[in-house]
Design a protein around this motif. Structure first.
Motif, short mmCIF file in Angstrom:
data_model
loop_
_atom_site.label_atom_id
_atom_site.label_comp_id
_atom_site.label_asym_id
_atom_site.label_seq_id
_atom_site.Cartn_x
_atom_site.Cartn_y
_atom_site.Cartn_z
N VAL A 157 0.82 -1.21 0.00
CA VAL A 157 0.00 0.00 0.00
C VAL A 157 0.86 1.25 0.00
CG1 VAL A 157 -1.67 1.32 1.35
CG2 VAL A 157 -1.94 -1.14 1.13
N ASP A 164 -2.81 7.59 3.42
CA ASP A 164 -2.26 8.80 2.79
C ASP A 164 -1.36 9.55 3.76
OD1 ASP A 164 -3.58 8.25 0.45
OD2 ASP A 164 -5.26 9.61 0.83
N SER A 199 -13.57 2.53 5.51
CA SER A 199 -12.83 2.67 4.25
C SER A 199 -12.23 4.07 4.13
CB SER A 199 -13.77 2.39 3.08
OG SER A 199 -13.08 2.53 1.85
N ARG A 200 -13.01 5.07 4.49
CA ARG A 200 -12.52 6.45 4.42
C ARG A 200 -11.40 6.71 5.42
NH1 ARG A 200 -18.49 9.32 4.10
NH2 ARG A 200 -18.88 8.90 1.88
N GLU A 203 -7.94 6.97 13.33
CA GLU A 203 -7.20 6.40 12.20
C GLU A 203 -6.19 5.37 12.69
OE1 GLU A 203 -5.65 9.59 9.84
OE2 GLU A 203 -7.58 10.61 9.80
N GLN A 216 -12.67 -4.90 6.77
CA GLN A 216 -13.30 -3.61 7.03
C GLN A 216 -14.65 -3.81 7.73
OE1 GLN A 216 -13.53 -1.30 3.43
NE2 GLN A 216 -11.35 -0.80 3.46
N GLU A 250 -9.40 4.48 6.71
CA GLU A 250 -8.22 3.72 6.28
C GLU A 250 -7.46 4.45 5.19
OE1 GLU A 250 -7.37 -0.39 3.90
OE2 GLU A 250 -8.87 -0.47 5.49
N ARG A 251 -8.19 4.95 4.19
CA ARG A 251 -7.55 5.67 3.09
C ARG A 251 -6.85 6.93 3.60
NH1 ARG A 251 -4.64 4.81 -0.43
NH2 ARG A 251 -6.01 3.01 -0.84
N ARG A 252 -7.52 7.65 4.50
CA ARG A 252 -6.93 8.87 5.05
C ARG A 252 -5.66 8.54 5.84
NH1 ARG A 252 -11.62 11.55 6.90
NH2 ARG A 252 -11.36 10.75 9.01
#
Length: 238
Positions: free
Chosen positions: A164, A228, A220-221, A191, A205, A223-225
């Motif tokens: 990732v 990043d 999901s949001r 987070e 998830q 995790e993505r944040r």
């Protein structure tokens, strides 16, 4: 590895301090590449460098040509381990007393439950036994546990933080493993909890959503944040 370097290492292992010093000097760039990962944590860069030199000397003592790997590849985790050990022992990487106490309580409850029910207890069973919330259990165990490998897969999804976060050389992977824990510690609590559940405990998830009492879309949001943010944190340490 060149025959000349192996000869120097062998001389150093036999007690030749001058040769050992030369090897350290020739690998100053390698030491600094590790030291840069730890700058800004309350310890002077030169002091970190000296710790790195100690780690390199330990690598010299322990290196064996039959390992089939380059000396620099063998030395990186020795250097970072010496620095990380000092930072942990010196308290520069802090885990609060309350979290440590919770982790001890959780460990004791886990062992008692396993003996009583004859299997590894579930998160909900530990939660019931201790009265500590599921997310706090995960956080306490993650905060006080050993650093995880970037190569650990996340349950049924079959991917890992290494994939990732990026594609690294073998040496860079070692450095990233050391830096990962510090970067995770800088994430916001929510987070951090998602990363712990997903990548350290292998949850899907959907299961994360159940534990944290939110929707799968929110997981999901988050995790993505978090991913990043981890990319940015790791990149700024280079």
């Amino acid at each position: 590895m060149s025959a000349e370097l192996y000869q120097d290492i062998r001389l150093a292992q036999q007690g030749n301090r001058d040769v050992a010093g030369t090897i350290v000097e020739e690998n100053a760039g390698l030491i600094w590449s590790v030291v840069r990962r730890f700058i800004g944590r309350g310890v002077d860069a030169e002091d970190l460098y000296q710790l790195g030199c100690v780690g390199l000397l330990k690598a010299i003592d322990g290196f064996d040509e039959s390992f089939g790997t380059r000396f620099s590849t063998y030395a990186v985790p020795k250097i970072s381990g010496e620095i990380r050990r000092f930072l942990r022992d010196d308290g520069a990487i802090k885990v609060s007393r309350g979290v440590k106490e919770q982790a001890s309580q959780i460990k004791a409850a886990r062992a008692a439950l396993e003996q009583r029910i004859g299997r590894e207890p579930t998160l909900s069973e530990i939660e019931h036994e201790t009265g500590i919330s599921a997310e706090d259990i995960v956080f306490a165990e993650t905060a006080t546990g050993p650093a995880e490998s970037l190569q650990k897969e996340t349950g049924e999804d079959g991917f890992c933080l290494e994939l990732v976060l990026g594609d690294y050389s073998a040496e860079e992977k070692m450095l990233e493993q050391v830096a990962l824990r510090a970067a995770i510690d800088r994430l916001p609590d929510r987070e951090k909890q998602v990363i712990a559940l997903r990548f350290f405990h292998g949850m899907t998830q959907q299961n994360c959503a159940r534990v944290l009492h939110v929707s799968q879309v929110q997981i999901s949001r988050l995790e993505r944040r978090a991913i990043d943010a981890l990319r940015e944190l790791l990149n700024t340490q280079e």
